[in-house]
Design a protein around this motif. Structure first.
Motif, PDB file in Angstrom:
ATOM      1  N   LEU A  70      33.488   8.641  -9.287  1.00 60.27           N
ATOM      2  CA  LEU A  70      34.524   8.301 -10.287  1.00 60.27           C
ATOM      3  C   LEU A  70      34.523   6.790 -10.564  1.00 60.27           C
ATOM      4  CD1 LEU A  70      36.849   9.209 -12.121  1.00 60.27           C
ATOM      5  CD2 LEU A  70      38.396   8.969 -10.187  1.00 60.27           C
ATOM      6  N   ASP A  71      34.377   5.983  -9.506  1.00 62.01           N
ATOM      7  CA  ASP A  71      34.305   4.523  -9.713  1.00 62.01           C
ATOM      8  C   ASP A  71      33.140   4.187 -10.636  1.00 62.01           C
ATOM      9  OD1 ASP A  71      36.458   4.231  -8.041  1.00 62.01           O
ATOM     10  OD2 ASP A  71      35.272   3.634  -6.288  1.00 62.01           O
ATOM     11  N   GLY A  72      32.019   4.869 -10.399  1.00 58.01           N
ATOM     12  CA  GLY A  72      30.833   4.633 -11.244  1.00 58.01           C
ATOM     13  C   GLY A  72      31.083   5.050 -12.683  1.00 58.01           C
ATOM     14  N   GLU A  83      33.535   2.987 -18.826  1.00 61.53           N
ATOM     15  CA  GLU A  83      34.606   3.016 -19.849  1.00 61.53           C
ATOM     16  C   GLU A  83      34.472   1.880 -20.862  1.00 61.53           C
ATOM     17  OE1 GLU A  83      38.298   3.222 -17.674  1.00 61.53           O
ATOM     18  OE2 GLU A  83      38.367   5.414 -17.767  1.00 61.53           O
ATOM     19  N   HIS A  84      33.617   0.879 -20.547  1.00 66.05           N
ATOM     20  CA  HIS A  84      33.410  -0.212 -21.516  1.00 66.05           C
ATOM     21  C   HIS A  84      32.671   0.287 -22.756  1.00 66.05           C
ATOM     22  CE1 HIS A  84      29.055  -0.665 -20.976  1.00 66.05           C
ATOM     23  NE2 HIS A  84      29.285  -0.260 -19.747  1.00 66.05           N
ATOM     24  N   HIS A  85      31.965   1.413 -22.647  1.00 64.14           N
ATOM     25  CA  HIS A  85      31.236   1.938 -23.816  1.00 64.14           C
ATOM     26  C   HIS A  85      32.231   2.300 -24.909  1.00 64.14           C
ATOM     27  CE1 HIS A  85      27.084   2.254 -22.497  1.00 64.14           C
ATOM     28  NE2 HIS A  85      27.514   2.657 -21.309  1.00 64.14           N
ATOM     29  N   LEU A 109      34.427  15.919 -12.134  1.00 65.79           N
ATOM     30  CA  LEU A 109      34.751  14.716 -12.894  1.00 65.79           C
ATOM     31  C   LEU A 109      34.353  14.883 -14.351  1.00 65.79           C
ATOM     32  CD1 LEU A 109      33.343  12.333 -10.158  1.00 65.79           C
ATOM     33  CD2 LEU A 109      35.757  12.728 -10.620  1.00 65.79           C
ATOM     34  N   ALA A 110      34.918  14.007 -15.188  1.00 63.96           N
ATOM     35  CA  ALA A 110      34.600  14.097 -16.621  1.00 63.96           C
ATOM     36  C   ALA A 110      34.694  12.726 -17.270  1.00 63.96           C
ATOM     37  CB  ALA A 110      35.568  15.064 -17.300  1.00 63.96           C
ATOM     38  N   LEU A 111      33.957  12.588 -18.351  1.00 65.47           N
ATOM     39  CA  LEU A 111      34.071  11.419 -19.234  1.00 65.47           C
ATOM     40  C   LEU A 111      34.513  11.960 -20.582  1.00 65.47           C
ATOM     41  CD1 LEU A 111      30.830   9.237 -18.818  1.00 65.47           C
ATOM     42  CD2 LEU A 111      33.165   8.634 -18.133  1.00 65.47           C
ATOM     43  N   ASP A 112      35.753  11.685 -20.962  1.00 61.27           N
ATOM     44  CA  ASP A 112      36.236  12.169 -22.258  1.00 61.27           C
ATOM     45  C   ASP A 112      35.705  11.211 -23.325  1.00 61.27           C
ATOM     46  OD1 ASP A 112      37.671  13.632 -24.140  1.00 61.27           O
ATOM     47  OD2 ASP A 112      39.385  13.878 -22.783  1.00 61.27           O
ATOM     48  N   LEU A 113      34.983  11.758 -24.291  1.00 55.19           N
ATOM     49  CA  LEU A 113      34.343  10.917 -25.309  1.00 55.19           C
ATOM     50  C   LEU A 113      35.186  10.926 -26.580  1.00 55.19           C
ATOM     51  CD1 LEU A 113      30.601  11.926 -24.861  1.00 55.19           C
ATOM     52  CD2 LEU A 113      31.905  10.174 -23.654  1.00 55.19           C
ATOM     53  N   THR A 114      35.130   9.826 -27.289  1.00 57.65           N
ATOM     54  CA  THR A 114      35.952   9.732 -28.500  1.00 57.65           C
ATOM     55  C   THR A 114      35.201   8.993 -29.611  1.00 57.65           C
ATOM     56  OG1 THR A 114      38.031   8.903 -29.404  1.00 57.65           O
ATOM     57  CG2 THR A 114      37.112   7.639 -27.584  1.00 57.65           C
ATOM     58  N   ALA A 115      35.514   9.387 -30.849  1.00 57.69           N
ATOM     59  CA  ALA A 115      34.919   8.696 -31.992  1.00 57.69           C
ATOM     60  C   ALA A 115      35.709   7.432 -32.305  1.00 57.69           C
ATOM     61  CB  ALA A 115      34.905   9.632 -33.205  1.00 57.69           C
ATOM     62  N   ILE A 155      23.864  10.224  -6.746  1.00 53.84           N
ATOM     63  CA  ILE A 155      24.908   9.891  -7.734  1.00 53.84           C
ATOM     64  C   ILE A 155      24.473   8.655  -8.535  1.00 53.84           C
ATOM     65  CG2 ILE A 155      27.279   9.007  -7.979  1.00 53.84           C
ATOM     66  CD1 ILE A 155      28.054  10.948  -5.705  1.00 53.84           C
ATOM     67  N   ASP A 156      23.919   7.658  -7.845  1.00 51.95           N
ATOM     68  CA  ASP A 156      23.448   6.446  -8.542  1.00 51.95           C
ATOM     69  C   ASP A 156      22.381   6.811  -9.581  1.00 51.95           C
ATOM     70  OD1 ASP A 156      25.135   4.893  -7.064  1.00 51.95           O
ATOM     71  OD2 ASP A 156      23.616   4.264  -5.617  1.00 51.95           O
ATOM     72  N   GLU A 157      21.494   7.700  -9.147  1.00 56.48           N
ATOM     73  CA  GLU A 157      20.405   8.130 -10.060  1.00 56.48           C
ATOM     74  C   GLU A 157      21.017   8.774 -11.324  1.00 56.48           C
ATOM     75  OE1 GLU A 157      17.712  10.752  -7.950  1.00 56.48           O
ATOM     76  OE2 GLU A 157      16.922  11.551  -9.841  1.00 56.48           O
ATOM     77  N   ALA A 158      22.012   9.635 -11.120  1.00 53.01           N
ATOM     78  CA  ALA A 158      22.639  10.305 -12.263  1.00 53.01           C
ATOM     79  C   ALA A 158      23.382   9.303 -13.138  1.00 53.01           C
ATOM     80  CB  ALA A 158      23.607  11.384 -11.762  1.00 53.01           C
ATOM     81  N   LEU A 159      24.129   8.380 -12.505  1.00 53.94           N
ATOM     82  CA  LEU A 159      24.916   7.405 -13.278  1.00 53.94           C
ATOM     83  C   LEU A 159      24.018   6.580 -14.195  1.00 53.94           C
ATOM     84  CD1 LEU A 159      27.473   6.193 -10.575  1.00 53.94           C
ATOM     85  CD2 LEU A 159      28.059   7.164 -12.814  1.00 53.94           C
ATOM     86  N   LYS A 160      22.842   6.226 -13.684  1.00 54.98           N
ATOM     87  CA  LYS A 160      21.904   5.413 -14.482  1.00 54.98           C
ATOM     88  C   LYS A 160      21.494   6.172 -15.747  1.00 54.98           C
ATOM     89  CE  LYS A 160      17.846   2.902 -13.464  1.00 54.98           C
ATOM     90  NZ  LYS A 160      16.674   2.894 -12.650  1.00 54.98           N
ATOM     91  N   VAL A 161      21.197   7.452 -15.560  1.00 51.83           N
ATOM     92  CA  VAL A 161      20.776   8.273 -16.711  1.00 51.83           C
ATOM     93  C   VAL A 161      21.949   8.483 -17.681  1.00 51.83           C
ATOM     94  CG1 VAL A 161      20.030  10.606 -17.366  1.00 51.83           C
ATOM     95  CG2 VAL A 161      18.870   9.390 -15.516  1.00 51.83           C
ATOM     96  N   ILE A 162      23.143   8.738 -17.146  1.00 43.53           N
ATOM     97  CA  ILE A 162      24.315   8.960 -18.017  1.00 43.53           C
ATOM     98  C   ILE A 162      24.569   7.691 -18.847  1.00 43.53           C
ATOM     99  CG2 ILE A 162      26.814   9.403 -18.031  1.00 43.53           C
ATOM    100  CD1 ILE A 162      26.268  10.873 -15.238  1.00 43.53           C
TER     101      ILE A 162
END
Ligand SMILES: Cc1ncc(COP(=O)(O)O)c(C=O)c1O
Length: 444
Positions: A349-351, A356-358, A371-377, A424-431
């Motif tokens: 979650l910290d990662g 969130e700066h995106h 966990l989730a990342l809610d995306l917005t236009a 998790i680090d590997e996934a975060l990099k790709v996300i």
């Protein structure tokens, strides 16, 4: 025979596909092997599975021979005998274990073949409860808009309103009553917590009075909600709902099909909220997907007047499924996977919060390893992110070897509970890379 096919494109004549036709035409990947948190497809590509099998059952990871051996041994000993009028040892042992690890007074269990069947059984049990107490008319069930509780008749009734499945299957069983979900990021009332005074919870009382309390058998909800992407309600939400159910003699069914067995950093999701359910529905992590298995647990209060639970099917309390489920839960306990879910969930979650700066990332949220990342236009209005762009993100991540999925306009993550920090680090990099690429594409 299977050697002939590399993608499901060729086999789509043979398999009734559960995927949109245009995706089948592109070719559906055939997975052939799993080990730990990694998968290999027929073409030899390897993937990091950040969705525990997409439908999220695989808590203990792939390739666990202990579970296979437990199922094998039980098949050799006694693979099947009727659940009516007879019992079997694995079902009793599994019930005994569940009675010890489920929160509060849940101590009677029935075993089903899936989460949908568990939900179906729980709703029938709610009807039995009121019937044997003299209220034969009681038939309504309250659920939340956007909820998902499976594909069977009663479950479809409780689907909520977001999924196209419900519209396809209408008319659903009568008695479906929907209330607003505790989805704070896009609150249905346009309010903000805590100034909202938990209107999504308190308003349930008005719905009950409108519908007639004597006609409502149960309220069903996931402790943390799948719809909209890992939505954890404010801590006051469930105690308020519990209080309302008590006041009107409505049974509270907590659907632990996803949350149960460590997914959210506690053995059961309801433990985050300190309330007692009347019934729990379980599946997925109960067997980590090694065998089809679901369960309903209830309190003595629910069963005390019910003379006979009229819910009979051939594979109820299946001994092989129960033996595999038992071994799976033993592994969850002995490898401290619930603690791992809590600790690494926070790390993950910290990662995600760091993303969130995106400009398209509205909110990172969730509990444990759900966990989730809610995306917005538009970050200001929180306008939903376009679905086709989310699909791009997911397929790009897959190209880069990481499996993720979406819920509504959120990216969702629910890896096996055995995952490590490095993975998790590997996934975060790709996300991070996929989000950055999609942002660039949007600007072109
Ligand atoms: C909360 C919840 N309940 C019930 C179900 C239905 O479970 P199954 O797919 O095993 O039938 C699901 C499936 O995802 C679920 O998420």
């Amino acid at each position: 025979m299977s050697g002939k096919y590399d993608v499901m494109d060729d086999t789509s004549r043979l398999i009734l596909h559960r995927t949109p036709r245009q995706d089948v035409a592109k070719g559906i990947t055939i997975m052939v092997k799993g080990e730990g948190v990694r998968l290999t497809d027929k073409a030899g590509n390897s993937y990091l599975d950040m969705e525990a099998g997409i439908t999220r059952p695989v808590h203990i990871g792939y390739g666990r021979q202990e579970v296979a051996r437990a199922a094998y041994d039980q098949m050799c000993q006694l693979h099947y005998f009727s659940p009516f009028g007879y019992a079997n040892e694995p079902a009793i042992d599994l019930a005994d274990l569940l009675a010890r690890i489920t929160p509060g007074d849940i101590n009677r269990f029935t075993f089903e073949c899936s989460g949908s069947e568990a939900v179906e059984a729980a709703m029938k049990l709610a009807k039995h409860y009121h019937y044997f107490r003299g209220n034969k008319a009681c038939f309504k069930i309250i659920s939340r808009k956007g909820a998902y509780h499976g594909v069977n008749g009663y479950g479809v009734r409780a689907l909520g309103t977001v999924m196209p499945m419900r519209q396809m299957m209408e008319p659903v069983a009568p008695g479906a009553v929907y209330v607003e979900p505790p989805y704070c990021y896009r609150c249905a009332y346009g309010l903000a917590y805590p100034d909202c005074d938990l209107k999504c919870a308190t308003d349930i009382e008005r719905t009950i009075e409108f519908e007639g309390a004597e006609l409502i058998s149960a309220f069903i909800g996931e402790p943390i909600m799948q719809g909209f992407g890992a939505v954890s309600p404010p801590r006051e939400y469930w105690p308020i709902v519990r209080g309302i159910c008590n006041k009107y003699d409505i049974l509270l069914i907590i659907d632990e099909v996803i949350c149960g067995f460590g997914r959210t950093g506690k053995m059961f999701g309801v433990e985050h909220f300190g309330i007692q359910a009347d019934m729990l529905t379980m599946a997925k992590g109960i067997s980590s997907g090694y065998v089809p298995l679901g369960a309903v647990g209830c309190t003595d209060k629910v069963m005390e007047l019910i003379e006979n639970f009229l819910h009979l099917h051939t594979y109820g309390n299946h001994p092989v499924a129960c033996a595999a489920g038992l071994k799976n839960i033993e592994i969850i306990q002995s490898e401290n996977l619930v603690d791992n879910s809590e600790e690494l969930g926070q790390y993950f979650l910290d990662g995600l919060k760091a993303l969130e700066h995106h400009e398209i990332v509205g909110e990172a949220r969730g509990r444990g390893l759900w966990l989730a990342l809610d995306l917005t236009a538009d970050k200001k209005t929180r306008a939903p992110f376009p679905m086709n762009r989310i699909a791009n993100l997911i397929s790009r991540a897959k190209q880069l070897g990481v499996i993720i999925k979406s819920m509504g306009c959120a990216l969702e993550f629910a890896p096996p509970l055995i995952i490590t920090k490095e993975e998790i680090d590997e996934a975060l990099k790709v996300i991070d890379q996929c989000i950055a690429e999609e942002e660039r594409n949007m600007r072109i």
